[in-house]
Design an enzyme around this catalytic site. Structure first.
Site, PDB file in Angstrom:
ATOM      1  N   HIS A 130      -4.536   4.025   4.377  1.00  0.00           N
ATOM      2  CA  HIS A 130      -3.801   4.397   5.589  1.00  0.00           C
ATOM      3  C   HIS A 130      -4.643   5.291   6.506  1.00  0.00           C
ATOM      4  O   HIS A 130      -4.136   6.264   7.080  1.00  0.00           O
ATOM      5  CB  HIS A 130      -2.504   5.111   5.200  1.00  0.00           C
ATOM      6  CG  HIS A 130      -1.412   5.031   6.223  1.00  0.00           C
ATOM      7  ND1 HIS A 130      -1.434   5.755   7.392  1.00  0.00           N
ATOM      8  CD2 HIS A 130      -0.255   4.319   6.246  1.00  0.00           C
ATOM      9  CE1 HIS A 130      -0.342   5.511   8.084  1.00  0.00           C
ATOM     10  NE2 HIS A 130       0.398   4.638   7.412  1.00  0.00           N
TER      11      HIS A 130
ATOM     12  N   GLU B  58      -3.863  -1.552   8.308  1.00  0.00           N
ATOM     13  CA  GLU B  58      -3.477  -1.544   6.899  1.00  0.00           C
ATOM     14  C   GLU B  58      -3.393  -2.974   6.367  1.00  0.00           C
ATOM     15  O   GLU B  58      -2.355  -3.632   6.475  1.00  0.00           O
ATOM     16  CB  GLU B  58      -2.127  -0.846   6.727  1.00  0.00           C
ATOM     17  CG  GLU B  58      -2.059   0.554   7.298  1.00  0.00           C
ATOM     18  CD  GLU B  58      -0.624   0.989   7.481  1.00  0.00           C
ATOM     19  OE1 GLU B  58       0.122   1.032   6.486  1.00  0.00           O
ATOM     20  OE2 GLU B  58      -0.236   1.264   8.626  1.00  0.00           O
TER      21      GLU B  58
END
Length: 316
Positions: free
Chosen positions: A166, A276
């Protein structure tokens, strides 16, 4: 907590913390050879530990990244209730997800690359998930300015798994926004969301004619993105270019989709861009989405490469 730095000796150097198996720095030179950190970094460990300050910045997210509607999954007729940490839903592995743990680290040096292996054991029932899970993330840098992040996991009982990183990327360096970045996505379809960012019923929708169309390079100042994109083919996922510095990043992955977030609700809005790669949102409850089930005897694998270059070295 320990910190490890992997320095390729050729301009690319990364720093990883064992807390959350977190990518804290990625130092990359610009067209003039000046090096800067191109991921958002928080000021200290306390900031990473505080959920009010840390929006999963740089962390390894699991057991399941993204959302699970209602915090509920069903496997072989058995319903499992997960930690509902997002207004009745499950998000990014729960209140004590993988981003909140200290991982065991093992650095390795090879002739052509440096590797940091981090491992975490998640017991049966952790955050409501069935099965004991052994997870591993590998950070690797090589002399060709590539950062590879590879995830693996095995389980003692049937479960669901979807890991991702992330990081908030900003090729311009600290203190800037991503408005002057150009983003290209290898995607002509996206997953429709409701107002709670939960997937809508039905197949992925075409990006053509919508503000989400990044099939050709577009400045991020014109985009507000918090969506999941279906990749058209496995050749590449995304390209990000920052023309003022000359830095460019190409993302390649063996996954079939990528979540893209332009950081509009981050405490420093638009300080970085999340890319992501990995499992689709709410896939445990969507038989029409790629399966995220993991059974005993199987190994979950996920590999993503970030290739750094400067404008002039390659057509972007």
């Amino acid at each position: 907590m320990d910190a490890y730095t992997l320095d390729s000796g050729n301009g690319l150097a990364i720093t990883v913390w064992t807390f959350g198996a977190t990518l804290v720095e990625v130092n990359v030179p610009d067209r003039h050879g000046r090096t800067d950190n191109v991921v958002v970094r928080l000021p200290d460990l306390r900031s990473y530990e505080d959920p009010a300050l840390n929006a999963y910045v740089g962390a390894t997210v699991g057991r399941y990244c993204r959302c699970v509607t209602g915090g509920r999954i069903e496997l072989d007729g058995t319903v499992h209730v997960l930690d509902r940490n997002d207004d009745g839903h499950h998000l990014h592995g729960g209140s004590l997800g993988f981003d909140k743990h200290v991982w065991r680290a093992e650095p390795q040096a090879f002739a052509d690359r440096l590797v940091l292996r981090l491992r975490l054991h998640s017991p049966d029932g952790d955050q409501g998930y069935p099965g004991a899970l052994d997870a591993e993330v590998r950070y690797e840098v090589d002399a060709d300015s590539r950062l590879t992040i590879e995830f693996r996991a095995t389980t003692t009982a049937s479960t669901v798994v979807g890991l991702t990183n992330h990081a908030f990327w900003n090729l311009g360096g600290a203190g800037r926004t991503v408005d002057d970045h150009e983003l290209t996505l290898n995607s002509t379809r996206y997953v429709g969301f409701d107002e709670r960012l939960m997937p809508l019923v039905g197949p992925p929708r075409p990006v053509a004619g919508t503000p989400l169309d990044h099939t050709t390079p577009r400045r991020l100042r014109d985009s507000r993105i918090d969506n999941f994109f279906v990749l058209d083919d496995p050749e590449w996922a995304a390209e990000v270019v920052h023309r003022p510095s000359g830095r460019a990043m190409r993302v390649l992955t063996d996954q079939s989709g990528v979540g893209v977030y332009s950081g509009d609700h981050f405490r420093r809005p638009r300080a970085g861009l999340c890319l992501e790669t990995g499992a689709w949102p709410d896939a445990p409850n969507r038989p029409d989405f790629p399966s995220v089930r993991l059974d005993p005897g199987q190994t979950y694998r996920h590999r993503t490469i970030h290739q750094f270059q400067t404008i002039g070295d390659v057509h972007v």
